[in-house]
Design an enzyme around this catalytic site. Structure first.
Site, PDB file in Angstrom:
ATOM      1  N   GLU A  90       0.820  -1.212   0.000  1.00  0.00           N
ATOM      2  CA  GLU A  90       0.000   0.000   0.000  1.00  0.00           C
ATOM      3  C   GLU A  90       0.852   1.260   0.000  1.00  0.00           C
ATOM      4  O   GLU A  90       0.548   2.242  -0.677  1.00  0.00           O
ATOM      5  CB  GLU A  90      -0.961   0.022   1.202  1.00  0.00           C
ATOM      6  CG  GLU A  90      -1.987  -1.108   1.222  1.00  0.00           C
ATOM      7  CD  GLU A  90      -3.041  -1.009   0.119  1.00  0.00           C
ATOM      8  OE1 GLU A  90      -3.030  -0.040  -0.642  1.00  0.00           O
ATOM      9  OE2 GLU A  90      -3.879  -1.939   0.026  1.00  0.00           O
ATOM     10  N   ARG A 143       0.856   3.795  -3.232  1.00  0.00           N
ATOM     11  CA  ARG A 143       0.241   5.104  -2.985  1.00  0.00           C
ATOM     12  C   ARG A 143       1.292   6.179  -2.736  1.00  0.00           C
ATOM     13  O   ARG A 143       1.232   7.265  -3.327  1.00  0.00           O
ATOM     14  CB  ARG A 143      -0.716   5.037  -1.787  1.00  0.00           C
ATOM     15  CG  ARG A 143      -1.831   4.036  -1.992  1.00  0.00           C
ATOM     16  CD  ARG A 143      -2.860   4.071  -0.884  1.00  0.00           C
ATOM     17  NE  ARG A 143      -3.650   2.836  -0.872  1.00  0.00           N
ATOM     18  CZ  ARG A 143      -4.913   2.760  -0.506  1.00  0.00           C
ATOM     19  NH1 ARG A 143      -5.558   3.816  -0.092  1.00  0.00           N
ATOM     20  NH2 ARG A 143      -5.553   1.605  -0.510  1.00  0.00           N
ATOM     21  N   ASP A 182      -5.119  -9.848  -8.147  1.00  0.00           N
ATOM     22  CA  ASP A 182      -5.439  -8.969  -9.280  1.00  0.00           C
ATOM     23  C   ASP A 182      -4.241  -8.291  -9.942  1.00  0.00           C
ATOM     24  O   ASP A 182      -3.944  -8.484 -11.116  1.00  0.00           O
ATOM     25  CB  ASP A 182      -6.480  -7.920  -8.847  1.00  0.00           C
ATOM     26  CG  ASP A 182      -6.141  -7.208  -7.525  1.00  0.00           C
ATOM     27  OD1 ASP A 182      -5.106  -7.517  -6.905  1.00  0.00           O
ATOM     28  OD2 ASP A 182      -6.927  -6.315  -7.121  1.00  0.00           O
ATOM     29  N   GLU A 200     -11.861   0.864 -10.429  1.00  0.00           N
ATOM     30  CA  GLU A 200     -11.505  -0.052 -11.525  1.00  0.00           C
ATOM     31  C   GLU A 200     -12.362   0.104 -12.783  1.00  0.00           C
ATOM     32  O   GLU A 200     -11.838   0.037 -13.903  1.00  0.00           O
ATOM     33  CB  GLU A 200     -11.535  -1.509 -11.040  1.00  0.00           C
ATOM     34  CG  GLU A 200     -10.417  -1.863 -10.068  1.00  0.00           C
ATOM     35  CD  GLU A 200     -10.642  -1.342  -8.655  1.00  0.00           C
ATOM     36  OE1 GLU A 200     -11.793  -0.982  -8.320  1.00  0.00           O
ATOM     37  OE2 GLU A 200      -9.666  -1.285  -7.868  1.00  0.00           O
ATOM     38  N   THR A 208      -0.700   0.724 -10.260  1.00  0.00           N
ATOM     39  CA  THR A 208      -2.026   0.222  -9.901  1.00  0.00           C
ATOM     40  C   THR A 208      -2.806   1.193  -9.017  1.00  0.00           C
ATOM     41  O   THR A 208      -3.958   0.955  -8.684  1.00  0.00           O
ATOM     42  CB  THR A 208      -1.923  -1.181  -9.247  1.00  0.00           C
ATOM     43  OG1 THR A 208      -3.219  -1.758  -9.183  1.00  0.00           O
ATOM     44  CG2 THR A 208      -1.300  -1.109  -7.870  1.00  0.00           C
TER      45      THR A 208
HETATM   46  C1  DMJ Z   1      -6.202   0.666  -4.958  1.00  0.00           C
HETATM   47  O1  DMJ Z   1      -5.431   0.845  -3.855  1.00  0.00           O
HETATM   48  C2  DMJ Z   1      -5.448   0.027  -6.070  1.00  0.00           C
HETATM   49  O2  DMJ Z   1      -6.118   0.199  -7.258  1.00  0.00           O
HETATM   50  C3  DMJ Z   1      -5.234  -1.432  -5.827  1.00  0.00           C
HETATM   51  O3  DMJ Z   1      -4.614  -2.062  -6.910  1.00  0.00           O
HETATM   52  C4  DMJ Z   1      -6.539  -2.117  -5.575  1.00  0.00           C
HETATM   53  N1  DMJ Z   1      -7.306  -1.471  -4.582  1.00  0.00           N
HETATM   54  C5  DMJ Z   1      -7.452  -0.050  -4.597  1.00  0.00           C
HETATM   55  C6  DMJ Z   1      -8.600   0.482  -5.381  1.00  0.00           C
HETATM   56  O4  DMJ Z   1      -9.707  -0.261  -5.424  1.00  0.00           O
END
Ligand code: DMJ
Length: 673
Positions: A304, A308, A437, A573, A662
């Site tokens: 995370e 981020r 994912d 998403e 992501t």
């Molecule tokens: C985000 O932190 C990122 O997109 C991660 O890959 C999946 N979860 C959240 C958003 O849903």
């Protein structure tokens, strides 16, 4: 020749001047006398002895020298004044205009290659920012020097004024260039980027605004304005009640902490840049400069904080050219490295960034597969920028290890991996949702980031998509929507997380990069399904998880929702995939679908006093049960992808030059297409 005797007989007209001090003259009828009065008299006599022409020539010469003196005095004086009289603040502002690293700039630091190093980029003179009519075109150093002929005619005052005007004009031009870099994020990633193996030691200047890319800014449209309004509303809540904290609790007008690192603020930095929210960005930048401290005794989740914080700082560095963000990225990157000190080199899930220790969760020594395989884009980029290979080495090792690991099912990976043994655990369960994912997403994106050379990544990606087709694809009833289910020990489940909706966008990105055309077909089918996950629900918002109906039953929709799954966390998403689909197909229906979703977020999740909230029940429009939390990815991802989806400017984060991590933070492709 000039002699006193000739002079006494009356001055003949001469066309030349020659002065000879003969003995008779030295005597001068009175002998040598060095008194001032004698010298004055003698000079005056000589002057009178000159012809009119000679006097005019001498006078003209004096006048000419005087004018030259005035000109050089004024320009030297200006330069001198600017060196000596400039206050510290003025000097800082100028450095900032030139893109140097300074805390708390008065204005947003302009991208380095846009405004700085004019000498290195002479082609910048070809740029065409709109200018007021009095501003000259051409390199600024030429503009400051006015043509000599004009200057000669000016009084000293006029000369100073003229120089001031030209300096002013130069400033206007610089300001306009930086405005252009705001609107439409025209900053381009460095075109000469190289994979880190052949690394440069100096941090690279991130952005270059090529002359040909200096296009007129594309005007913002109504839908984009609505996104800006939504962002501002969300930001107001964060600013009023949660400033500097991780997440806003918009109903209780307070905040929650996860890592205590201003997560929402960092996640939102590049969104503000892309949306052109200059004031908000400057304010947030100040917080990063003055208050963001990583030397804290706090446990953070490796994945995370990488996607981020590290991702957010790196992309903001690339967009803004401000090295403050690179410094912060290096700091957090280094502090996360202890996570890789495990027996298997598969990183632990948690790191104490103050103490430099890492550990798995309390109940297990496993990490999730998505977490350890979705930190690569960021650490690889950090290596490229710093010249320090350790970051890339650590994350590449994970990928190489997973590449040869047994326990996959036609390229599909289990959800857990053990940090001691390095083996997959909990075998037999395969999903493209939570815990797996972004493994698939990062296979493709690393391959793109590295210039499509790393074949193992591509192999794993292609094999996995085949695995999806073989094991996880099904069609629902009655609408025959194609969806991605799950496989548990040989049993298919028609369950699909909203998280899986990243897949259509990723498939489309792969097809755009030359992969199988049927990937695009699958992307089109899947994005329709993701849209239906919103459209078939009472609030028009998707739940966290849906179950698809496999058997036609009267009165039953395709999408079924279990009570435990009917929350919505403002996830990105689907709008993410809509963005890719619109970019690659130009089909306006994708924009329209995104517009519906934005309106439903506004209808059911917007908190009047500022901010948006997750909700507990997407099936109850009269009471969606607000949860009192705004996730950082709403600003970092959801609204950013909305804004990009509604844009018709393919250069607004060009997908041949950038790859999104992501968490929707764009990072440069090392060898752009
Ligand atoms: C985000 O932190 C990122 O997109 C991660 O890959 C999946 N979860 C959240 C958003 O849903």
């Amino acid at each position: 020749m000039y002699s006193g005797a000739v002079a006494a007989a009356g001055p003949p007209r001469r066309d030349f001047i020659s002065v000879t001090l003969g003995p008779e003259e030295a005597g001068g009828g009175g002998g040598y006398n060095n008194s001032k009065a004698w010298r004055r008299r003698s000079c005056w006599r000589k002057w009178k002895q000159l012809s009119r022409l000679q006097r005019s020539v001498i006078l003209f010469l004096f006048a000419f020298l005087a004018v030259c003196g005035v000109i050089s005095y004024t320009s030297m004086g200006e330069a001198w004044k600017s060196i000596t009289n400039k206050s510290l603040d003025e000097q800082r502002t100028e450095q900032e205009i030139n893109g140097l690293n300074l805390a708390n700039p008065a204005v947003l630091p302009a991208p380095q290659k846009a405004d700085a190093n004019h000498g290195d980029y002479p082609e910048l003179s070809l740029q065409k920012p709109p200018k007021p009519p009095h501003v000259r075109r051409g390199p600024s150093n030429l503009q400051i020097k006015a043509p000599r002929r004009d200057m000669r005619l000016k009084t000293r005052h006029d000369t100073i004024r003229a120089v001031e005007e030209l300096v002013e004009a130069d400033k206007v031009e610089k300001t306009e260039k930086s405005i252009i870099s705001w609107r439409g994020a025209v900053i381009e990633p460095d075109q000469s980027t190289e994979p880190p193996s052949s690394k440069i030691k100096e941090p690279e200047k991130p952005s270059s605004v090529e002359a040909e890319d200096q296009k007129e800014p594309v005007p913002i449209n109504e839908r984009q304005l609505a996104v800006i309004e939504a962002f501002r509303h969300a930001w107001k809540g964060y600013k009023d009640f949660a400033w500097g904290h991780d997440e806003l609790k918009p109903l209780s007008k307070s905040y929650s902490e996860w890592f205590g690192l201003g997560l929402t603020l960092i996640d939102a930095l590049d969104t503000m840049w892309i949306l052109g929210l200059k004031e908000e960005f400057e304010e947030a930048r100040k917080w990063v400069a003055n208050d963001l401290v990583f030397d804290k005794n706090v446990d953070v989740n490796l994945f995370e904080s990488t996607i981020r914080i590290l991702g957010g700082l790196l992309s903001t560095y690339h967009l803004s050219g401000d090295s403050l963000f690179l410094e912060k990225a290096k700091d957090i990157g280094n502090r996360l490295m202890p996570a890789f000190k495990t027996p298997s080199k598969i990183p632990y899930s948690d790191v104490n960034i103050g103490r430099g220790t890492a550990h798995p969760p309390r109940w297990t020594s496993d990490s999730t597969v998505a977490e350890v395989t979705s930190i690569q884009l960021e650490f690889r980029e950090l290596s490229r920028l710093t010249g320090d290979e350790k970051f890339q080495k650590a994350v590449d090792e994970v990928m190489k290890h997973v590449h040869i690991l047994s326990g996959k099912n036609d390229g599909l990976v289990p959800m857990f991996i053990n940090t001691n043994s390095g083996q997959f655990t909990h075998l037999g369960v395969y999903t493209l949702g939570a815990r797996a994912d972004s493994y698939y997403e990062y296979l493709l994106k690393q391959w793109i980031q590295g210039g499509k050379k790393e074949n193992e990544l591509l192999e794993d990606y292609m094999r996995a998509i085949e695995g999806v087709k073989k094991h996880l694809l099904q069609r629902s009833e009655p609408k025959k929507l194609t969806f991605v289910g799950e496989l548990a020990h040989g049993h298919f489940s028609a369950k699909m997380d909203h998280l899986v909706c990243f897949l259509p966008g990723t498939l489309a990105l792969g097809a755009h990069n030359g992969l199988a055309a049927d990937h695009m077909k699958l992307a089109e089918a899947l994005i329709e399904t993701c849209y239906q996950m919103y459209a078939q629900v009472e609030t028009g918002l998707s739940p966290e998880i849906v179950h698809f109906n496999l058997h036609a039953q009267k009165g039953h929709r395709d999408v079924q929702i279990k009570p435990a799954d009917r929350h919505n966390l403002l996830r990105p998403e689907t709008v993410e995939s809509l963005f890719y689909m619109y970019r690659f197909t130009g089909d306006k229906k994708y924009q329209d679908w995104g517009w519906e979703i934005l309106q439903n977020f506004n209808r059911y999740t917007r908190v009047p006093t500022g901010g948006y909230t997750s909700i507990n029940n997407v099936q109850n429009p009269s009471n969606p049960e607000p949860r009192d939390k705004m996730e950082s990815f709403f600003l970092g991802e959801t609204l950013k992808y909305m804004f990009l989806l509604f844009s018709d400017d393919i250069d607004l984060i060009n997908l041949d030059k950038y790859v999104f991590n992501t968490e929707a933070h764009p990072l440069p492709i090392w060898v752009p297409a």
